[in-house]
Design a protein around this motif. Structure first.
Motif, short mmCIF file in Angstrom:
data_model
loop_
_atom_site.label_atom_id
_atom_site.label_comp_id
_atom_site.label_asym_id
_atom_site.label_seq_id
_atom_site.Cartn_x
_atom_site.Cartn_y
_atom_site.Cartn_z
N THR A 108 -11.16 -6.40 18.04
CA THR A 108 -11.60 -5.38 18.99
C THR A 108 -13.08 -5.11 18.78
O THR A 108 -13.58 -5.24 17.66
CB THR A 108 -10.80 -4.07 18.81
OG1 THR A 108 -11.31 -3.10 19.72
CG2 THR A 108 -10.87 -3.52 17.40
N ALA A 159 -1.03 1.55 21.45
CA ALA A 159 -2.18 2.43 21.70
C ALA A 159 -3.35 1.59 22.19
O ALA A 159 -3.58 0.49 21.68
CB ALA A 159 -2.56 3.15 20.40
N VAL A 160 -4.03 2.09 23.19
CA VAL A 160 -5.19 1.36 23.70
C VAL A 160 -6.36 2.29 23.92
O VAL A 160 -6.18 3.47 24.23
CB VAL A 160 -4.91 0.64 25.04
CG1 VAL A 160 -3.83 -0.40 24.90
CG2 VAL A 160 -4.57 1.60 26.14
N VAL A 161 -7.54 1.73 23.77
CA VAL A 161 -8.76 2.45 24.14
C VAL A 161 -9.36 1.73 25.35
O VAL A 161 -9.25 2.19 26.49
CB VAL A 161 -9.79 2.50 22.99
CG1 VAL A 161 -10.99 3.37 23.39
CG2 VAL A 161 -9.17 3.03 21.69
N SER A 162 -9.98 0.56 25.10
CA SER A 162 -10.82 -0.04 26.15
C SER A 162 -10.05 -0.49 27.38
O SER A 162 -10.60 -0.41 28.49
CB SER A 162 -11.61 -1.21 25.56
OG SER A 162 -10.75 -2.11 24.93
N ARG A 221 -10.63 11.01 20.62
CA ARG A 221 -11.39 10.38 19.53
C ARG A 221 -12.87 10.47 19.90
O ARG A 221 -13.32 9.83 20.85
CB ARG A 221 -10.95 8.93 19.37
CG ARG A 221 -11.64 8.17 18.25
CD ARG A 221 -10.98 6.80 18.06
NE ARG A 221 -11.56 6.04 16.99
CZ ARG A 221 -12.56 5.18 17.15
NH1 ARG A 221 -13.08 4.97 18.35
NH2 ARG A 221 -13.03 4.51 16.11
N ALA A 265 -5.67 -3.11 12.67
CA ALA A 265 -5.77 -3.59 14.03
C ALA A 265 -4.93 -4.86 14.21
O ALA A 265 -4.93 -5.73 13.35
CB ALA A 265 -7.22 -3.88 14.37
N ILE A 294 -2.08 -0.79 17.40
CA ILE A 294 -3.39 -0.51 18.00
C ILE A 294 -4.36 -1.65 17.67
O ILE A 294 -4.21 -2.31 16.64
CB ILE A 294 -3.96 0.85 17.52
CG1 ILE A 294 -5.26 1.19 18.27
CG2 ILE A 294 -4.19 0.88 16.00
CD1 ILE A 294 -5.70 2.63 18.12
N GLY A 295 -5.33 -1.84 18.56
CA GLY A 295 -6.39 -2.80 18.29
C GLY A 295 -6.34 -4.02 19.19
O GLY A 295 -5.48 -4.88 19.00
N GLY A 296 -7.20 -4.04 20.19
CA GLY A 296 -7.32 -5.22 21.06
C GLY A 296 -6.14 -5.46 21.97
O GLY A 296 -5.98 -6.56 22.50
N ILE A 297 -5.31 -4.45 22.19
CA ILE A 297 -4.13 -4.66 23.05
C ILE A 297 -4.54 -4.45 24.51
O ILE A 297 -5.24 -3.50 24.83
CB ILE A 297 -2.99 -3.70 22.65
CG1 ILE A 297 -2.59 -3.95 21.19
CG2 ILE A 297 -1.78 -3.89 23.57
CD1 ILE A 297 -1.59 -2.96 20.64
N LEU A 341 -14.19 -2.80 12.34
CA LEU A 341 -13.01 -2.85 11.47
C LEU A 341 -13.40 -3.06 10.00
O LEU A 341 -14.32 -3.82 9.70
CB LEU A 341 -12.08 -3.97 11.92
CG LEU A 341 -11.53 -3.87 13.35
CD1 LEU A 341 -10.65 -5.06 13.70
CD2 LEU A 341 -10.73 -2.56 13.53
N THR A 390 -14.18 -2.14 19.98
CA THR A 390 -14.22 -0.69 20.13
C THR A 390 -14.52 0.01 18.81
O THR A 390 -15.14 1.07 18.78
CB THR A 390 -12.88 -0.19 20.73
OG1 THR A 390 -12.66 -0.89 21.95
CG2 THR A 390 -12.87 1.30 20.96
N LYS A 391 -14.04 -0.58 17.71
CA LYS A 391 -14.24 0.04 16.40
C LYS A 391 -14.66 -1.04 15.41
O LYS A 391 -14.14 -2.16 15.48
CB LYS A 391 -12.91 0.68 15.95
CG LYS A 391 -12.91 1.22 14.53
CD LYS A 391 -11.52 1.81 14.22
CE LYS A 391 -11.31 1.96 12.72
NZ LYS A 391 -11.93 3.14 12.15
C1 LIG Z 1 -9.26 3.24 16.86
C2 LIG Z 1 -8.85 1.92 16.41
N1 LIG Z 1 -8.21 1.76 15.22
C3 LIG Z 1 -7.90 0.50 14.96
S1 LIG Z 1 -8.41 -0.55 16.18
C4 LIG Z 1 -9.03 0.75 17.08
C5 LIG Z 1 -9.71 0.57 18.38
C6 LIG Z 1 -8.80 0.02 19.44
O1 LIG Z 1 -9.51 -0.07 20.64
P1 LIG Z 1 -9.16 -1.14 21.75
O2 LIG Z 1 -7.85 -0.77 22.32
O3 LIG Z 1 -10.27 -0.99 22.76
O4 LIG Z 1 -9.20 -2.48 21.11
#
Ligand SMILES: Cc1ncsc1CCOP(=O)(O)O
Ligand SMILES: Cc1ncc(COP(=O)(O)OP(=O)(O)O)c(N)n1
Ligand SMILES: [Mg+2]
Length: 524
Positions: free
Chosen positions: A135, A194-197, A40, A131, A167-170, A140, A137-138
């Motif tokens: 979060t 799914a996680v990003v941060s 992403r 989400a 996804i979102g804040g997990i 919303l 990260t994005k």
């Molecule tokens: C790409 C995306 N889509 C919905 S929330 C999100 C970001 C989630 O990121 P994080 O896991 O850091 O909260």
């Protein structure tokens, strides 16, 4: 291609901690157990996106992990990615399909059931639901939906082969609650998260990924084991379990943290003491974290809602500490504010037990079958209380207790019917609230019993809390209703004024043999 969606990493290079290189972080995450990677790149130009995708592809191939591209069909084509992820305002699925080679995995973002219906029509491979939590990260554009919201979207997928991830804040502290709380009433569960941060911003992405993966694997294992071997309850097991908890409470005096209403604070604290536990009626947000670290249980009774922030914090910390959370939504049907607050609280944390009278439980279930007047239930109750209580327990993923002349308790499978109590309980204020206190006390006993040294967490991991919450709930109701019978029979009780202290006395003096001989228990 079949993808293991369990731990889905969405990259976010802007979140890397100082000194951490992107490819180093990605490789460590892959070593920690990430099962699928989405690139992403929201701020890169095309060339930079392409180069990042190419180098990521090589690394993912080394660990045999599929690569998905966010938004950009051209980049996916250029690097021969395994799939693309499309949002509601990205390239329409049918157009993407016409451009991509057959077999390319297609995922879409879903925030409501209409999105899910469209995704089913479009025959996508998976959906990203969110989400779930807040979060940073994005930015919303739709409201967060909470674990319960994920559950209703999952139910809309019933009968399809479409995979689902949230996804979102997990992160590692709320993953268990996310997984547990999102199972739909029909039993549909997430295929992954799914996680990003939580991974990308970590200085130690391998351990961050490993922590998530270990919890995921343990949860899936327990979910499967639990659904194959449901706990068997019969009357004897239940009664003996309750008596055992009475003893644990008296021996170990768990701390029962109660955020309750002004009407019943004093009698609730006294009832807790009478059972042998230790009450603390604390409401300041600053002390919620410290209190969650002390073994015991939490009661949230919103009879007078003046501490909503603390109620949210206390429940979240208790979830993290795997301590029981008993929720008493007093008079929930009476005002819109109460309805909204109940929903906010149930979205913020996972309750172990929800306890209410028929009117309150009907309001929570959005059923018109039973009406309420203020905090009281009106009429003769549900035509089929067994099915009702089982369904609400299933839907809220916890033990549900419906009090009244007959008390009904369910964990979503078994239903326990209790016929103890006395009509004088209806003559004093707050007797329902004291039932909540007794349930929280017995659940705390169950939690201490399950966390005794040498006890493995067992399938209780899946319940977000260790210990048998069904027995805890039955124990709390039985202790109060049997004590009420004993109090009402006393010659020194002449009315409601003398009944209340006698009730506390009888709780204090309650003997296991009295409880065993008086308990009227039936199992459905
Ligand atoms: C790409 C995306 N889509 C919905 S929330 C999100 C970001 C989630 O990121 P994080 O896991 O850091 O909260
Ligand atoms: C797995 C997963 N789910 C949801 C999203 C969000 O996609 P989208 O709505 O298109 O938003 P952006 O990520 O493009 O900002 C996702 N990326 N991955
Ligand atoms: Mg997008």
């Amino acid at each position: 291609m079949a993808i293991d969606f369990s731990l889905y990493l969405v990259t976010g290079r802007e979140l890397l901690p100082p000194g951490k290189e992107y490819l180093e972080s990605l490789e460590e995450a892959l070593q920690g157990g990430v099962t699928v990677v989405q690139i992403r790149e929201k701020k890169s130009d095309t060339l930079e996106f392409l180069e990042i995708a190419q180098s990521s592809k090589i690394l993912c191939a080394k660990y045999k992990v599929p690569l998905i591209i966010n938004d950009r069909i051209d980049i996916a084509l250029a690097v021969q990615a395994d799939g693309v992820h499309l949002g509601q305002t990205d390239m329409p699925v049918h157009v993407a399909k016409s451009l991509l080679p057959a077999g390319t995995v297609i995922g879409v973002s879903c925030n409501d059931t209409d999105h899910v219906k469209k995704a089913i029509e479009d025959e996508v491979d998976y959906i990203g639901i969110g989400a779930v939590w807040g979060t940073t990260t994005k930015k919303l554009t739709s409201p967060v939906i909470g674990a319960r919201g994920v559950g209703s979207l999952l139910q809309a997928l019933d009968g399809t082969n479409i995979k689902a991830i949230a996804i979102g804040g997990i992160n590692s502290t709320n993953i268990l609650r996310t997984l547990h709380g999102s199972v739909s009433s029909s039993g549909h569960r997430l295929d992954g998260i799914a996680v990003v941060s939580d991974i990308m911003a970590s200085p130690a992405p391998r351990s961050a990924a490993q922590r998530l993966k270990d919890t995921l694997d343990a949860w899936v294992h327990h979910f499967d084991v639990q659904s194959r071997v449901p706990q068997v309850y019969d009357v004897e097991t239940i009664k003996n379990g309750v008596v055992k908890l009475m003893q644990v409470i008296r021996d170990r005096s768990p701390l029962i943290h109660q955020i309750t209403n002004v009407v019943v604070t004093n009698q609730s604290a006294n009832a807790t003491l009478a059972l042998g536990a230790s009450p603390i009626m604390a409401t300041a947000p600053e002390e919620m974290r410290d209190l969650s670290r002390i073994p015991g249980g939490l009661l949230i009774n919103f009879g007078t809602i003046t501490n909503k922030g603390s109620m949210i914090l206390a429940g979240q910390y208790a979830n993290e500490a795997q301590k029981p959370v008993v929720f008493d939504p007093v008079g929930v049907g009476a005002t819109q504010f109460r309805k909204t607050t109940a929903s906010e609280l149930l979205n913020a944390w996972q309750a172990s037990v929800i306890k209410g009278n028929a009117g309150e439980m009907a309001s929570l279930a959005k059923s018109n079958e039973v009406q309420a007047k203020g905090v009281d239930s009106v009429g003769s109750g549900f035509a089929d209380p067994v099915s009702f209580i089982r369904e609400i327990a299933k839907r809220e993923r916890c033990v549900a207790v419906m009090t009244g002349p007959t008390d009904w308790i369910s964990d979503g499978a078994v239903v326990v019917q209790l016929e103890n109590g006395h009509k004088m309980l209806g003559d004093i204020t707050g007797s329902g609230c004291v039932v909540g206190t007794c349930v929280a006390t017995f659940c705390a006993g169950a939690s201490l019993l399950a966390t005794a040294p040498g006890t493995s967490p067992g399938p209780e991991l899946a319940k977000l809390v260790r210990g048998d919450m069904l027995i805890g709930a039955v124990g709390g109701v039985l202790a109060l209703t049997v004590a009420a019978e004993c109090a009402a029979e006393r010659s020194d009780v002449h009315g409601s004024g003398t009944f209340l202290p006698a009730l506390i006395d009888e709780l204090y003096n309650l003997k296991p043999e009295t409880l065993l001989s008086r308990a009227k228990v039936q199992v459905w």
